[in-house]
Design a protein around this motif. Structure first.
Motif, PDB file in Angstrom:
ATOM      1  N   ASP A 139       0.842  -1.217   0.000  1.00 29.25           N
ATOM      2  CA  ASP A 139       0.000   0.000   0.000  1.00 29.25           C
ATOM      3  C   ASP A 139       0.870   1.257   0.000  1.00 29.25           C
ATOM      4  OD1 ASP A 139      -2.218  -1.595  -0.008  1.00 29.25           O
ATOM      5  OD2 ASP A 139      -2.664  -1.346   2.133  1.00 29.25           O
ATOM      6  N   GLN A 140       1.945   1.204   0.766  1.00 31.18           N
ATOM      7  CA  GLN A 140       2.850   2.366   0.791  1.00 31.18           C
ATOM      8  C   GLN A 140       3.487   2.584  -0.590  1.00 31.18           C
ATOM      9  OE1 GLN A 140       5.752   2.352   3.973  1.00 31.18           O
ATOM     10  NE2 GLN A 140       6.786   4.164   3.174  1.00 31.18           N
ATOM     11  N   LEU A 141       3.860   1.489  -1.240  1.00 31.29           N
ATOM     12  CA  LEU A 141       4.418   1.594  -2.598  1.00 31.29           C
ATOM     13  C   LEU A 141       3.403   2.246  -3.539  1.00 31.29           C
ATOM     14  CD1 LEU A 141       6.485   0.902  -4.852  1.00 31.29           C
ATOM     15  CD2 LEU A 141       5.465  -1.389  -4.956  1.00 31.29           C
ATOM     16  N   VAL A 142       2.151   1.826  -3.414  1.00 35.53           N
ATOM     17  CA  VAL A 142       1.089   2.398  -4.254  1.00 35.53           C
ATOM     18  C   VAL A 142       1.015   3.907  -4.049  1.00 35.53           C
ATOM     19  CG1 VAL A 142      -1.430   2.490  -4.562  1.00 35.53           C
ATOM     20  CG2 VAL A 142      -0.265   0.280  -4.413  1.00 35.53           C
ATOM     21  N   ASN A 143       1.062   4.341  -2.783  1.00 33.13           N
ATOM     22  CA  ASN A 143       0.987   5.784  -2.497  1.00 33.13           C
ATOM     23  C   ASN A 143       2.149   6.543  -3.113  1.00 33.13           C
ATOM     24  OD1 ASN A 143      -1.351   5.467  -1.092  1.00 33.13           O
ATOM     25  ND2 ASN A 143      -0.343   5.250   0.906  1.00 33.13           N
ATOM     26  N   VAL A 144       3.328   5.980  -2.996  1.00 30.98           N
ATOM     27  CA  VAL A 144       4.508   6.668  -3.551  1.00 30.98           C
ATOM     28  C   VAL A 144       4.396   6.741  -5.072  1.00 30.98           C
ATOM     29  CG1 VAL A 144       7.017   6.472  -3.869  1.00 30.98           C
ATOM     30  CG2 VAL A 144       6.002   6.108  -1.614  1.00 30.98           C
ATOM     31  N   LEU A 145       3.973   5.663  -5.698  1.00 30.77           N
ATOM     32  CA  LEU A 145       3.835   5.679  -7.161  1.00 30.77           C
ATOM     33  C   LEU A 145       2.774   6.694  -7.583  1.00 30.77           C
ATOM     34  CD1 LEU A 145       4.065   1.826  -7.788  1.00 30.77           C
ATOM     35  CD2 LEU A 145       5.769   3.536  -8.448  1.00 30.77           C
ATOM     36  N   ALA A 146       1.672   6.728  -6.836  1.00 35.60           N
ATOM     37  CA  ALA A 146       0.600   7.684  -7.176  1.00 35.60           C
ATOM     38  C   ALA A 146       1.119   9.111  -7.050  1.00 35.60           C
ATOM     39  CB  ALA A 146      -0.611   7.451  -6.287  1.00 35.60           C
ATOM     40  N   GLN A 147       1.914   9.371  -5.985  1.00 37.22           N
ATOM     41  CA  GLN A 147       2.490  10.723  -5.832  1.00 37.22           C
ATOM     42  C   GLN A 147       3.401  11.095  -6.996  1.00 37.22           C
ATOM     43  OE1 GLN A 147       4.413  10.540  -2.020  1.00 37.22           O
ATOM     44  NE2 GLN A 147       2.434  10.327  -0.996  1.00 37.22           N
ATOM     45  N   GLU A 148       3.978  10.084  -7.615  1.00 35.28           N
ATOM     46  CA  GLU A 148       4.847  10.330  -8.787  1.00 35.28           C
ATOM     47  C   GLU A 148       4.010  10.483 -10.064  1.00 35.28           C
ATOM     48  OE1 GLU A 148       8.352  10.381  -9.142  1.00 35.28           O
ATOM     49  OE2 GLU A 148       8.632  10.345  -6.986  1.00 35.28           O
ATOM     50  N   GLY A 149       2.685  10.442  -9.918  1.00 30.62           N
ATOM     51  CA  GLY A 149       1.808  10.616 -11.075  1.00 30.62           C
ATOM     52  C   GLY A 149       1.604   9.348 -11.896  1.00 30.62           C
ATOM     53  N   ILE A 150       1.890   8.205 -11.277  1.00 29.64           N
ATOM     54  CA  ILE A 150       1.786   6.920 -11.991  1.00 29.64           C
ATOM     55  C   ILE A 150       0.432   6.273 -11.662  1.00 29.64           C
ATOM     56  CG2 ILE A 150       2.803   4.597 -12.163  1.00 29.64           C
ATOM     57  CD1 ILE A 150       5.511   6.074 -11.306  1.00 29.64           C
ATOM     58  N   LYS A 151      -0.260   5.812 -12.684  1.00 25.42           N
ATOM     59  CA  LYS A 151      -1.553   5.159 -12.473  1.00 25.42           C
ATOM     60  C   LYS A 151      -1.318   3.728 -11.974  1.00 25.42           C
ATOM     61  CE  LYS A 151      -5.893   4.136 -14.717  1.00 25.42           C
ATOM     62  NZ  LYS A 151      -6.765   4.327 -15.853  1.00 25.42           N
ATOM     63  N   VAL A 152      -2.033   3.358 -10.915  1.00 27.65           N
ATOM     64  CA  VAL A 152      -1.799   2.044 -10.311  1.00 27.65           C
ATOM     65  C   VAL A 152      -3.058   1.184 -10.385  1.00 27.65           C
ATOM     66  CG1 VAL A 152      -1.114   0.820  -8.215  1.00 27.65           C
ATOM     67  CG2 VAL A 152      -0.092   3.048  -8.735  1.00 27.65           C
ATOM     68  N   TYR A 153      -2.906  -0.045 -10.807  1.00 30.83           N
ATOM     69  CA  TYR A 153      -3.985  -1.034 -10.815  1.00 30.83           C
ATOM     70  C   TYR A 153      -3.676  -2.068  -9.729  1.00 30.83           C
ATOM     71  CZ  TYR A 153      -4.910   0.694 -15.575  1.00 30.83           C
ATOM     72  OH  TYR A 153      -5.182   1.466 -16.678  1.00 30.83           O
TER      73      TYR A 153
END
Ligand code: NVA
Length: 351
Positions: free
Chosen positions: A70-84
């Motif tokens: 979940d933390q990885l997802v948050n960091v990726l989202a902050q980088e503007g990356i769409k997460v599935y």
């Protein structure tokens, strides 16, 4: 009328700016149950007895692994990356393994996403159950080709004649060649060329099958690897950015890598340190070389496990900023950032 929608899948390397990615889920993961000879060939010796039917990973490891993801997802989202994210699956109930290692089952090659024809029985339903909804969503979002794997509905032949095979002649793997089998994590993408390894889960027919599945213009080459326990190439070689690759010198060599013309001009670096084995939480399924299993999110940023300080410091000399994040409990159940993700869209795709 031709569609003007942007592709939902468009990636053919491991380093360009990441735009969309699948991040796995750990809940309900179980030790995969496969024949003893397969476990012996691929898993760390001290944990062999855990790979039984209906054998759960420790609950606290799974809870912490999901918090890490979940933390990885948050960091990726902050980088503007769409997460599935995959579906929640009760792997105990279905006799499966996990939804935390999507890299093994799916690979994007250009605008095509290919499902691996797993050799492991415990993984037969993994893509359907965990990622089926994502594939449907991707198909709705944009034009793409989805190549689903042929399904083995009844008795498999992949282990026939192997279990009692005397290991003295050929390089003997834990599967035969009676049907195509590969894990997607046995391959790395370098633009129009994929480089892979034969392994205990990837056979010759599997490689021929992958060659038939990749889009026109893409080729698949096989690296010479010295590793009788081979299963997944992403702790053996890992491109960190265009022109820079780190390799595990115990398993392959610069000579072997240079045979691939796509790597002719690359800076090929043997990882110069000996990684330390960890036992808290235990690495139930992998070697200590998992420190190499990082995720590049652009040519200048790489996500590394926060305890792998040596690796993080080492990449800085190449102008790469390490982003340290915790993933030790995911490591415990089978992989690190590269294994736990599938990049779907990266900015540059070779033409
Ligand atoms: N099976 C290999 C790769 C793991 C990502 C290892 O344990 O090093």
């Amino acid at each position: 009328m031709p569609s003007t929608a942007l592709p939902s899948v468009q990636a053919d390397n491991e380093w360009s700016q990441l735009r969309a990615v699948i991040v796995g889920r750990a809940a309900n993961s179980c030790f995969p149950s496969e024949p003893p000879h397969m476990i012996k060939a691929t898993m760390p010796e001290q944990y062999h007895e855990k790979f039984q039917p209906k054998s759960r990973f420790p609950q606290d490891v799974l809870h912490k692994a999901d918090a890490e993801l979940d933390q990885l997802v948050n960091v990726l989202a902050q980088e503007g990356i769409k997460v599935y994210r995959p579906n929640n699956v009760d792997w105990y109930e279905v006799g499966g393994y996990t939804g935390s290692m999507p890299r093994d089952g799916l690979v994007a090659v250009g605008n095509t996403i290919i499902e691996a024809p797993f050799s492991w029985r415990s993984r037969r339903c993994e893509v359907d159950l965990a990622y089926g909804n994502i594939l449907a969503e991707l198909a709705k979002e944009g034009p793409l080709t989805i190549v689903r794997a042929p399904k083995i509905l009844d008795a498999d032949t992949i282990y026939n004649g192997i279990e009692n095979h005397e290991k003295e002649k050929e390089p003997v793997w834990a599967i035969n060649n009676s049907r195509p089998a590969f894990d997607a994590a046995d391959f790395m993408r370098f633009g129009k060329v994929l480089i892979g390894q034969y392994s205990n889960v990837t056979n010759h027919k599997g490689v021929e099958y992958l060659r038939a599945c990749v889009p026109d213009g893409y080729t698949v080459e096989m690296l010479e690897v010295d590793d009788p326990h081979a299963m997944h190439i992403d702790a053996t070689i890992l491109p960190l950015k265009r022109g820079l690759l780190v390799y595990n010198p115990l398993r392959t060599s610069e000579t072997a890598l240079r045979r691939h013309s796509v790597l002719q001009d690359w800076d090929l670096r043997a990882y110069p340190f000996v990684p330390k084995m960890r036992d808290d939480p235990p690495l139930f399924m992998t070697s200590e070389w998992l420190c190499m299993n990082v995720l590049s999110i652009s040519e200048s940023k790489v996500i590394v496990e926060e305890k792998d300080v040596e690796f993080a410091e080492w990449v800085k000399q190449f102008g790469i900023q390490p982003i340290p994040l915790p993933l030790q409990h995911v490591n415990s159940i089978g992989g690190s950032f590269h294994c736990a993700t599938v990049d779907l869209v990266r900015h540059d795709v070779s033409v």
